[in-house]
Design an enzyme around this catalytic site. Structure first.
Site, PDB file in Angstrom:
ATOM      1  N   TYR A   1      12.712  61.343  15.923  1.00  0.00           N
ATOM      2  CA  TYR A   1      13.156  60.868  14.603  1.00  0.00           C
ATOM      3  C   TYR A   1      13.380  62.080  13.691  1.00  0.00           C
ATOM      4  O   TYR A   1      12.462  62.862  13.465  1.00  0.00           O
ATOM      5  CB  TYR A   1      12.079  59.939  14.032  1.00  0.00           C
ATOM      6  CG  TYR A   1      12.331  59.406  12.648  1.00  0.00           C
ATOM      7  CD1 TYR A   1      13.614  59.108  12.193  1.00  0.00           C
ATOM      8  CD2 TYR A   1      11.267  59.173  11.773  1.00  0.00           C
ATOM      9  CE1 TYR A   1      13.820  58.599  10.918  1.00  0.00           C
ATOM     10  CE2 TYR A   1      11.471  58.652  10.508  1.00  0.00           C
ATOM     11  CZ  TYR A   1      12.754  58.376  10.083  1.00  0.00           C
ATOM     12  OH  TYR A   1      12.952  57.877   8.820  1.00  0.00           O
TER      13      TYR A   1
ATOM     14  N   TYR B   1      11.005  63.116  11.099  1.00  0.00           N
ATOM     15  CA  TYR B   1       9.779  63.763  11.548  1.00  0.00           C
ATOM     16  C   TYR B   1      10.199  65.071  12.215  1.00  0.00           C
ATOM     17  O   TYR B   1       9.960  65.295  13.398  1.00  0.00           O
ATOM     18  CB  TYR B   1       8.994  62.875  12.518  1.00  0.00           C
ATOM     19  CG  TYR B   1       8.416  61.630  11.857  1.00  0.00           C
ATOM     20  CD1 TYR B   1       8.127  61.618  10.488  1.00  0.00           C
ATOM     21  CD2 TYR B   1       8.145  60.488  12.586  1.00  0.00           C
ATOM     22  CE1 TYR B   1       7.596  60.492   9.883  1.00  0.00           C
ATOM     23  CE2 TYR B   1       7.602  59.360  11.978  1.00  0.00           C
ATOM     24  CZ  TYR B   1       7.338  59.364  10.623  1.00  0.00           C
ATOM     25  OH  TYR B   1       6.796  58.248  10.027  1.00  0.00           O
TER      26      TYR B   1
ATOM     27  N   ARG C   1      15.009  70.816  -2.453  1.00  0.00           N
ATOM     28  CA  ARG C   1      13.779  70.052  -2.278  1.00  0.00           C
ATOM     29  C   ARG C   1      13.780  68.861  -3.228  1.00  0.00           C
ATOM     30  O   ARG C   1      14.000  69.020  -4.421  1.00  0.00           O
ATOM     31  CB  ARG C   1      12.564  70.935  -2.587  1.00  0.00           C
ATOM     32  CG  ARG C   1      11.242  70.209  -2.353  1.00  0.00           C
ATOM     33  CD  ARG C   1      10.044  71.105  -2.567  1.00  0.00           C
ATOM     34  NE  ARG C   1       9.734  71.257  -3.978  1.00  0.00           N
ATOM     35  CZ  ARG C   1       8.687  71.940  -4.454  1.00  0.00           C
ATOM     36  NH1 ARG C   1       7.890  72.580  -3.609  1.00  0.00           N
ATOM     37  NH2 ARG C   1       8.455  72.026  -5.741  1.00  0.00           N
ATOM     38  N   SER C   2      13.545  67.671  -2.674  1.00  0.00           N
ATOM     39  CA  SER C   2      13.408  66.488  -3.532  1.00  0.00           C
ATOM     40  C   SER C   2      11.930  66.111  -3.602  1.00  0.00           C
ATOM     41  O   SER C   2      11.259  66.390  -4.577  1.00  0.00           O
ATOM     42  CB  SER C   2      14.264  65.339  -3.021  1.00  0.00           C
ATOM     43  OG  SER C   2      15.634  65.640  -3.220  1.00  0.00           O
TER      44      SER C   2
ATOM     45  N   GLY D   1      10.000  61.661  -1.198  1.00  0.00           N
ATOM     46  CA  GLY D   1      11.146  61.768  -2.101  1.00  0.00           C
ATOM     47  C   GLY D   1      12.329  60.968  -1.576  1.00  0.00           C
ATOM     48  O   GLY D   1      12.650  61.044  -0.395  1.00  0.00           O
TER      49      GLY D   1
ATOM     50  N   GLY E   1       9.660  67.073  -1.133  1.00  0.00           N
ATOM     51  CA  GLY E   1       8.842  68.095  -0.482  1.00  0.00           C
ATOM     52  C   GLY E   1       8.065  67.624   0.741  1.00  0.00           C
ATOM     53  O   GLY E   1       7.122  68.277   1.159  1.00  0.00           O
ATOM     54  N   HIS E   2       8.476  66.494   1.346  1.00  0.00           N
ATOM     55  CA  HIS E   2       7.715  65.962   2.483  1.00  0.00           C
ATOM     56  C   HIS E   2       8.251  66.388   3.845  1.00  0.00           C
ATOM     57  O   HIS E   2       7.827  65.855   4.867  1.00  0.00           O
ATOM     58  CB  HIS E   2       7.654  64.427   2.418  1.00  0.00           C
ATOM     59  CG  HIS E   2       6.630  63.934   1.442  1.00  0.00           C
ATOM     60  ND1 HIS E   2       6.574  64.365   0.146  1.00  0.00           N
ATOM     61  CD2 HIS E   2       5.604  63.056   1.575  1.00  0.00           C
ATOM     62  CE1 HIS E   2       5.568  63.768  -0.474  1.00  0.00           C
ATOM     63  NE2 HIS E   2       4.964  62.966   0.368  1.00  0.00           N
TER      64      HIS E   2
HETATM   65  C1  LIG Z   1       2.926  61.802   4.170  1.00  0.00           C
HETATM   66  C2  LIG Z   1       4.278  61.442   4.696  1.00  0.00           C
HETATM   67  C3  LIG Z   1       4.601  60.113   4.906  1.00  0.00           C
HETATM   68  C4  LIG Z   1       5.871  59.747   5.375  1.00  0.00           C
HETATM   69  N1  LIG Z   1       6.157  58.422   5.582  1.00  0.00           N
HETATM   70  C5  LIG Z   1       7.382  58.071   6.039  1.00  0.00           C
HETATM   71  C6  LIG Z   1       7.725  56.704   6.249  1.00  0.00           C
HETATM   72  O1  LIG Z   1       6.930  55.807   6.014  1.00  0.00           O
HETATM   73  N2  LIG Z   1       8.952  56.400   6.712  1.00  0.00           N
HETATM   74  C7  LIG Z   1       9.881  57.376   6.986  1.00  0.00           C
HETATM   75  O2  LIG Z   1      10.992  57.047   7.376  1.00  0.00           O
HETATM   76  N3  LIG Z   1       9.580  58.679   6.793  1.00  0.00           N
HETATM   77  C8  LIG Z   1       8.365  59.042   6.330  1.00  0.00           C
HETATM   78  N4  LIG Z   1       8.082  60.363   6.149  1.00  0.00           N
HETATM   79  C9  LIG Z   1       9.095  61.366   6.477  1.00  0.00           C
HETATM   80  C10 LIG Z   1      10.053  61.548   5.320  1.00  0.00           C
HETATM   81  O3  LIG Z   1      11.004  60.506   5.316  1.00  0.00           O
HETATM   82  C11 LIG Z   1      10.814  62.881   5.467  1.00  0.00           C
HETATM   83  O4  LIG Z   1       9.892  63.928   5.492  1.00  0.00           O
HETATM   84  C12 LIG Z   1      11.826  63.066   4.352  1.00  0.00           C
HETATM   85  O5  LIG Z   1      12.780  64.022   4.748  1.00  0.00           O
HETATM   86  C13 LIG Z   1      11.156  63.502   3.083  1.00  0.00           C
HETATM   87  O6  LIG Z   1      12.059  63.574   2.018  1.00  0.00           O
HETATM   88  P1  LIG Z   1      11.624  64.463   0.758  1.00  0.00           P
HETATM   89  O7  LIG Z   1      12.710  64.419  -0.243  1.00  0.00           O
HETATM   90  O8  LIG Z   1      10.259  64.083   0.325  1.00  0.00           O
HETATM   91  O9  LIG Z   1      11.472  65.889   1.440  1.00  0.00           O
HETATM   92  P2  LIG Z   1      12.068  67.338   1.195  1.00  0.00           P
HETATM   93  O10 LIG Z   1      11.095  68.247   1.881  1.00  0.00           O
HETATM   94  O11 LIG Z   1      12.326  67.576  -0.247  1.00  0.00           O
HETATM   95  O12 LIG Z   1      13.434  67.305   1.969  1.00  0.00           O
HETATM   96  C14 LIG Z   1      13.549  66.991   3.345  1.00  0.00           C
HETATM   97  C15 LIG Z   1      14.885  67.501   3.896  1.00  0.00           C
HETATM   98  O13 LIG Z   1      15.975  66.944   3.155  1.00  0.00           O
HETATM   99  C16 LIG Z   1      16.690  67.953   2.443  1.00  0.00           C
HETATM  100  N5  LIG Z   1      16.927  67.468   1.085  1.00  0.00           N
HETATM  101  C17 LIG Z   1      16.003  67.193   0.135  1.00  0.00           C
HETATM  102  N6  LIG Z   1      16.594  66.751  -0.958  1.00  0.00           N
HETATM  103  C18 LIG Z   1      17.921  66.732  -0.718  1.00  0.00           C
HETATM  104  C19 LIG Z   1      19.048  66.369  -1.505  1.00  0.00           C
HETATM  105  N7  LIG Z   1      18.899  65.950  -2.767  1.00  0.00           N
HETATM  106  N8  LIG Z   1      20.275  66.496  -0.962  1.00  0.00           N
HETATM  107  C20 LIG Z   1      20.423  66.946   0.309  1.00  0.00           C
HETATM  108  N9  LIG Z   1      19.385  67.307   1.095  1.00  0.00           N
HETATM  109  C21 LIG Z   1      18.139  67.191   0.581  1.00  0.00           C
HETATM  110  C22 LIG Z   1      15.769  69.163   2.449  1.00  0.00           C
HETATM  111  O14 LIG Z   1      16.483  70.362   2.329  1.00  0.00           O
HETATM  112  C23 LIG Z   1      15.073  69.015   3.770  1.00  0.00           C
HETATM  113  O15 LIG Z   1      15.912  69.462   4.818  1.00  0.00           O
HETATM  114  C24 LIG Z   1       6.823  60.750   5.657  1.00  0.00           C
HETATM  115  C25 LIG Z   1       6.497  62.082   5.436  1.00  0.00           C
HETATM  116  C26 LIG Z   1       5.233  62.442   4.969  1.00  0.00           C
HETATM  117  C27 LIG Z   1       4.898  63.892   4.764  1.00  0.00           C
END
Ligand SMILES: Cc1cc2nc3c(=O)[nH]c(=O)nc-3n(C[C@H](O)[C@H](O)[C@H](O)COP(=O)(O)OP(=O)(O)OC[C@H]3O[C@@H](n4cnc5c(N)ncnc54)[C@H](O)[C@@H]3O)c2cc1C
Ligand SMILES: *[C@@H]1O[C@H](CO)[C@@H](O)[C@H](O)[C@H]1NC(C)=O
Ligand SMILES: *[C@@H]1O[C@H](CO)[C@@H](O)[C@H](O)[C@H]1NC(C)=O
Ligand SMILES: *[C@@H]1O[C@H](CO)[C@@H](O)[C@H](O)[C@H]1NC(C)=O
Ligand SMILES: *[C@@H]1O[C@H](CO)[C@@H](O)[C@H](O)[C@H]1NC(C)=O
Ligand SMILES: *[C@@H]1O[C@H](CO)[C@@H](O)[C@H](O)[C@H]1NC(C)=O
Ligand SMILES: *[C@@H]1O[C@H](CO)[C@@H](O)[C@H](O)[C@H]1NC(C)=O
Ligand SMILES: *[C@@H]1O[C@H](CO)[C@@H](O)[C@H](O)[C@H]1NC(C)=O
Ligand SMILES: *[C@@H]1O[C@H](CO)[C@@H](O)[C@H](O)[C@H]1NC(C)=O
Length: 562
Positions: free
Chosen positions: A494, A497, A111-112, A183, A114-115
């Site tokens: 996408y 999403y 988790r990076s 993240g 958490g989105h």
């Molecule tokens: C409120 C909100 C707004 C958003 N807005 C946008 C937007 O404007 N544009 C857009 O393109 N997307 C948007 N998103 C979608 C977002 O890009 C994805 O949800 C993205 O995967 C989130 O990354 P994270 O690190 O926060 O999530 P996480 O839940 O930490 O990780 C998402 C996925 O990536 C994997 N992962 C995480 N960290 C790593 C790592 N270090 N190495 C390998 N794998 C990893 C996880 O296991 C999981 O499968 C939005 C999401 C939310 C909830």
């Protein structure tokens, strides 16, 4: 006394049994203890348990678990939660985590930010035991103005990244997402679009190097991982190829002053016709201009006061209400207001944009504006990682649109929107440089011919199963209704999403035929023809499928498309 050779053997065996039972005792220990001991054994920097390891009976476990979970559905009872949360303090700890998880035969989830839309970075929809690696303590950002580039560790949010860039330069930025708490770790693995995508492409298009821990526990960079591996991690989805430690990003030039606006129209003021018109022009406007549309029902008596307001907050559960649909056109223009007004007059006069609607500001201030944070939110807020909005449960889906959706179909959407309390659709324009980048440059395939991406969202506060089922059923029906008007064969989606309705991989055995068939359904939806190459790379870099989750890239040779 003479000791016979046989009694020596007996004594030795007894000793051995003793030793063996001691090691049995060790393996009888909980997964948490074994993992902790293994990590300490495999790193030079010893880690105090209380600083980096959190078991479900620790007081801080649930707060860490919940802290950045965006979709509260990941907290549902029915989901499997981690046996242990490990927050590495150094890159070598991530390597040790991979080696120890392999030795102990336990799955890892990373988790990076958490989105994840289905919460699968921290929970599993299937019964499964796993350790969660939480990257939040590895979040340094080193911006280098000299080479217009930055290294950023994957525990950082995009808001922090934007802030650190603006601290060093007012004329550099980075083209990634709109929501500052996302993240950078997961975001770039799926593409990462935002309000500068029409000029500079996706975040993933602007990655120039990366550091990743692979399935053997090695740290690789672009030159040691090779171009195929490097291709796969920029858009092939998170959690399939390794644990990303850091990205090196190319910064892009932004003008010292940009212009933003939000103009809203309700049904009474011709919202339907206007949205149809927007669909015809949005992908053809100047590439410095990005106009997205937020669509939601509001109380019609409010609408006089809402010309410049976007509500994404709560609406109460009334019965019959006088409601209308509000369409809010929210824009970023990489230039001054006078040029924006000229462009709008020429290409999209129907919106009726006037000088008073335009607000000039710095790029970093526009980040706050586009995120829908209150106007006076200080930019330092980007460093806190908090969100001004309450979290909720949600279910979302995405669609790609090639031809404008006709007005009668828009009216069908409105009808369905009135059935729900807080539905939201966000319509994003494509075009510009997005049409010029090849659809196999990186795994993200939605390029030329894509006019618009629509995101459908339904949110609700904590509620019982029955209410949850009702909302999910609603969005599935809406999705069915949209079938004739969006991309087909396959119906595209996408990957950032993430939508588990598209299929779930059998985690244990992805050679299982029906499971591979499932992957053949969602794989091409997210990646088109790039899915096959992703399977090929996966087989090469992680043949034993160590990195896996409900929708990870499978290793099976059976995967074929077309
Ligand atoms: C409120 C909100 C707004 C958003 N807005 C946008 C937007 O404007 N544009 C857009 O393109 N997307 C948007 N998103 C979608 C977002 O890009 C994805 O949800 C993205 O995967 C989130 O990354 P994270 O690190 O926060 O999530 P996480 O839940 O930490 O990780 C998402 C996925 O990536 C994997 N992962 C995480 N960290 C790593 C790592 N270090 N190495 C390998 N794998 C990893 C996880 O296991 C999981 O499968 C939005 C999401 C939310 C909830
Ligand atoms: C520990 O440090 C030594 C000497 O610096 C080094 O050779 C070894 O590889 C390190 N081991 C681990 C697991 O990091
Ligand atoms: C978590 O629990 C362990 C015992 O299981 C304890 O040693 C440790 O200090 C606790 N850590 C925190 C942060 O509470
Ligand atoms: C940034 O620089 C510091 C100091 O040199 C280093 O410790 C850190 O790892 C760097 N971060 C990244 C993401 O490269
Ligand atoms: C960095 O970007 C600035 C602004 O776009 C540009 O003028 C400069 O030439 C770039 N420098 C390098 C080394 O690319
Ligand atoms: C909309 O109207 C309903 C019922 O008339 C009311 O309860 C609710 O608070 C209103 N919502 C907003 C955002 O004003
Ligand atoms: C809806 O609006 C009409 C006219 O403004 C009003 O007469 C009526 O009472 C309203 N109905 C509700 C349920 O608020
Ligand atoms: C957020 O939740 C808190 C506590 O439940 C509540 O008091 C507050 O009004 C909510 N804020 C918004 C914007 O909904
Ligand atoms: C194969 O996968 C499917 C779909 O995930 C699952 O329903 C089925 O039980 C699996 N079969 C075996 C033999 O594992």
């Amino acid at each position: 006394m003479m000791v016979s050779p046989s009694s020596i053997i007996i004594i030795l065996s007894l000793l051995l049994i003793d030793l063996l039972s001691a090691s049995w005792a060790a393996t009888d220990d909980s997964i948490q203890d074994r993992f902790y001991h293994c990590i300490n054994f495999n790193t030079n920097v010893s880690i105090p348990f209380s600083e980096a390891f959190f078991t479900p009976n620790n007081a801080s476990f649930s707060s860490i678990f919940q802290s950045i979970a965006q979709n509260l559905r990941s907290l549902d009872q029915s989901r499997s939660k981690p046996e242990l949360i490990f927050t590495p303090l150094a890159e070598s700890h991530v390597q040790a985590a991979v080696m120890c998880a392999k030795d102990l035969g336990i799955q890892l989830r990373t988790r990076s930010g958490g989105h994840d839309y289905e919460g699968i970075s921290s929970s599993s929809v299937k019964k499964s035991q796993f350790v969660m690696i939480d990257m939040s303590k590895l979040r340094s950002i080193n911006v280098s103005i000299e080479d217009n580039a930055t290294w950023v560790q994957t525990g950082a949010t995009i808001g922090e990244l934007y802030y650190r860039i603006s601290e060093k330069s007012k004329i550099l930025g980075f083209p990634a997402g709109l929501c500052p708490t996302v993240g950078i770790g997961g975001h770039l693995t799926g593409g990462a679009y935002g309000p500068m995508m029409r000029k500079f492409g996706l975040g993933a298009d602007n990655v120039i190097d990366a550091r990743i821990v692979d399935a053997t526990g090695r740290i690789l960079d672009r030159s040691s991982m090779g171009e195929e591996f490097f291709w796969a991690i920029r858009g092939g989805g998170g959690g399939s190829f390794g644990i990303l430690l850091a990205w090196k990003l190319r910064l892009v030039p932004v003008p010292p002053i940009v212009t933003v606006f939000t103009v809203s129209r309700t049904l009474e003021k011709g919202a339907t016709k206007l949205l149809y018109r927007w669909q015809q022009v949005a992908d053809k406007l100047d590439e410095n201009l990005f106009i997205r549309v937020l669509v939601q029902p509001i109380n019609s008596t409010d609408h006089a006061a809402t010309r410049k307001t976007v509500f994404i907050g709560e609406f109460s559960n009334g019965f019959l209400r006088n409601r209308t649909i509000q369409t809010s056109y929210q824009a970023l223009f990489l230039g001054r207001a006078d040029r924006l007004l000229q462009e709008m007059k020429k290409r999209f006069p129907e919106l009726g944009l006037v000088q008073e609607d335009c607000i000039e500001m710095s790029w970093i201030e526009s980040v706050i504006y586009i995120a829908l944070y209150p106007r006076n939110t200080p930019i330092e807020y980007l460093l806190q990682g908090g969100t001004v909005y309450n979290k909720s449960k949600f279910k979302a889906k995405s669609d790609f649109v090639k031809e404008p959706i006709p007005e009668y179909a828009l009216e069908g959407i409105w009808k369905r929107f009135f059935e729900e309390d807080t539905p939201l659709a966000i319509w994003n324009p494509y075009g510009g440089i997005m049409s010029k980048i090849s659809d196999s440059e990186i795994p993200f395939p939605h390029r030329k011919g894509t006019r618009i991406m629509i995101q459908w969202i339904i949110k609700w506060q904590n509620g019982d199963e029955e209410r949850t089922a009702k909302h999910i059923d609603w969005i599935r029906r809406l999705y069915d209704f949209m079938t004739p008007y969006v991309s087909k064969l396959p119906r595209l989606a996408y990957v950032n999403y993430r939508d588990l309705d598209l299929g779930i991989l059998d985690e244990k055995n992805n050679a299982n035929h029906s499971s591979v068939l499932q992957a053949n359904i969602w794989g091409p939806k997210y990646f088109k023809h790039n899915f096959e190459k992703l399977v090929f790379v996966k087989r090469k870099v992680d043949p034993n499928n160590f990195f896996r989750h409900e929708q990870s890239i499978p290793t099976s040779r059976l995967v074929r498309w077309k």
